[in-house]
Motif scaffolding. Structure first.
Motif, PDB file in Angstrom:
ATOM      1  N   ALA A  19       0.836  -1.192   0.000  1.00  5.53           N
ATOM      2  CA  ALA A  19       0.000   0.000   0.000  1.00  5.53           C
ATOM      3  C   ALA A  19       0.873   1.245   0.000  1.00  5.53           C
ATOM      4  O   ALA A  19       1.931   1.274   0.630  1.00  5.53           O
ATOM      5  N   LEU A  20       0.439   2.264  -0.710  1.00  6.78           N
ATOM      6  CA  LEU A  20       1.213   3.509  -0.785  1.00  6.78           C
ATOM      7  C   LEU A  20       1.496   4.091   0.590  1.00  6.78           C
ATOM      8  O   LEU A  20       2.582   4.595   0.838  1.00  6.78           O
ATOM      9  N   HIS A  21       0.506   4.034   1.484  1.00  2.00           N
ATOM     10  CA  HIS A  21       0.674   4.677   2.781  1.00  2.00           C
ATOM     11  C   HIS A  21       1.696   3.967   3.676  1.00  2.00           C
ATOM     12  O   HIS A  21       2.076   4.510   4.707  1.00  2.00           O
ATOM     13  N   THR A  22       2.165   2.787   3.296  1.00  3.87           N
ATOM     14  CA  THR A  22       3.201   2.114   4.076  1.00  3.87           C
ATOM     15  C   THR A  22       4.501   1.967   3.292  1.00  3.87           C
ATOM     16  O   THR A  22       5.426   1.311   3.750  1.00  3.87           O
ATOM     17  N   GLY A  74      -1.204  13.257  -9.196  1.00  7.15           N
ATOM     18  CA  GLY A  74      -0.188  14.314  -9.210  1.00  7.15           C
ATOM     19  C   GLY A  74      -0.261  15.191  -7.981  1.00  7.15           C
ATOM     20  O   GLY A  74       0.765  15.590  -7.429  1.00  7.15           O
ATOM     21  N   TRP A  75      -1.494  15.507  -7.545  1.00  8.61           N
ATOM     22  CA  TRP A  75      -1.653  16.332  -6.351  1.00  8.61           C
ATOM     23  C   TRP A  75      -1.069  15.652  -5.123  1.00  8.61           C
ATOM     24  O   TRP A  75      -0.503  16.314  -4.255  1.00  8.61           O
ATOM     25  N   ILE A  76      -1.245  14.353  -5.053  1.00 10.61           N
ATOM     26  CA  ILE A  76      -0.852  13.639  -3.834  1.00 10.61           C
ATOM     27  C   ILE A  76       0.539  13.030  -3.992  1.00 10.61           C
ATOM     28  O   ILE A  76       1.499  13.477  -3.367  1.00 10.61           O
ATOM     29  N   LEU A 134      -3.975  10.756   2.977  1.00 11.99           N
ATOM     30  CA  LEU A 134      -4.172  11.217   1.597  1.00 11.99           C
ATOM     31  C   LEU A 134      -3.997  10.065   0.601  1.00 11.99           C
ATOM     32  O   LEU A 134      -4.771   9.933  -0.351  1.00 11.99           O
ATOM     33  N   PHE A 135      -2.969   9.223   0.832  1.00 12.87           N
ATOM     34  CA  PHE A 135      -2.749   8.073  -0.046  1.00 12.87           C
ATOM     35  C   PHE A 135      -3.945   7.133   0.007  1.00 12.87           C
ATOM     36  O   PHE A 135      -4.361   6.581  -1.014  1.00 12.87           O
ATOM     37  N   ALA A 181      -8.586   4.710  -2.526  1.00 16.06           N
ATOM     38  CA  ALA A 181     -10.023   4.449  -2.532  1.00 16.06           C
ATOM     39  C   ALA A 181     -10.644   4.926  -3.842  1.00 16.06           C
ATOM     40  O   ALA A 181     -11.478   4.234  -4.430  1.00 16.06           O
ATOM     41  N   LEU A 182     -10.236   6.100  -4.312  1.00 17.74           N
ATOM     42  CA  LEU A 182     -10.756   6.616  -5.584  1.00 17.74           C
ATOM     43  C   LEU A 182     -10.341   5.753  -6.767  1.00 17.74           C
ATOM     44  O   LEU A 182     -11.125   5.504  -7.679  1.00 17.74           O
ATOM     45  N   SER A 183      -9.100   5.314  -6.751  1.00 15.61           N
ATOM     46  CA  SER A 183      -8.585   4.601  -7.923  1.00 15.61           C
ATOM     47  C   SER A 183      -8.956   3.131  -7.960  1.00 15.61           C
ATOM     48  O   SER A 183      -8.891   2.516  -9.024  1.00 15.61           O
ATOM     49  N   THR A 184      -9.363   2.559  -6.850  1.00  6.95           N
ATOM     50  CA  THR A 184      -9.679   1.129  -6.835  1.00  6.95           C
ATOM     51  C   THR A 184     -11.173   0.831  -6.750  1.00  6.95           C
ATOM     52  O   THR A 184     -11.580  -0.296  -7.001  1.00  6.95           O
TER      53      THR A 184
END
Length: 185
Positions: free
Chosen positions: A21-24, A132-134, A42-43, A48-51
């Protein structure tokens, strides 16, 4: 304009496997516990949006997650800007970072307006913009924070960071990119 080093980092992180996961992901840690925690949140919103298969741009779930993301952006940027002062980061490093802090909320607001007016947008283009924002922002700017982070610190308002995730391997490291930016007027 992205540097070769930034593009390499983006590619490296963009190829992160779904099992991590990005957040880890340790390459995304700044070494500042409170900022790393905010990044994790934020990640998680971006993931959540992308999956979410059902999260089309006009869906309630997309709108809800995007709204949550929007409510986190400005407080997060404020927290980062407190660090700039606490860590005495050079103006050359800070100015581009702050430009992103201005541009991202403006882009978020425009996207929200476009969606409210029912403008037809490409789902993948919108997800790339949010990425890009995140992630892009973290890679281009936030990871440089660790290069100026002292081993122990107190924020300019006298508070301490709020969580205890502090990767020891990041403390005191300074990248070649940071040293170059520091010398640049």
């Amino acid at each position: 304009v992205a540097t070769d080093a930034t593009e390499t980092r983006c590619t490296m992180i963009g190829n992160t496997s779904k099992s991590t996961a990005l957040h880890t992901h340790p390459r995304l840690f700044t070494g500042v516990p409170s900022i790393d925690e905010e990044h994790a949140q934020l990640f998680a919103q971006f993931e959540a949006l992308s999956t979410a298969v059902e999260a089309s741009l006009d869906s309630a779930i997309f709108s809800e997650i995007l709204s949550q993301l929007g409510s986190q952006i400005n407080p997060h940027f404020h927290n980062e800007e407190r660090l700039f002062k606490s860590f005495a980061m050079p103006e050359g490093v800070v100015s581009g970072h702050i430009q992103d802090h201005v541009a991202i909320p403006e882009q978020y607001a425009q996207l929200s307006i476009d969606l409210m007016h029912g403008k037809r947008l490409d789902h993948s283009v919108v997800l790339q913009m949010i990425k890009g924002w995140i992630i892009g922002h973290v890679v281009r700017h936030d990871l440089l924070i660790k290069d100026y982070r002292p081993a122990r610190f107190v924020l300019t308002d006298g508070t301490m960071p709020t969580n205890d995730r502090e990767p020891a391997s990041l403390i005191g490291q300074r990248s070649e990119e940071a040293r170059t930016q520091e010398k640049t007027p």
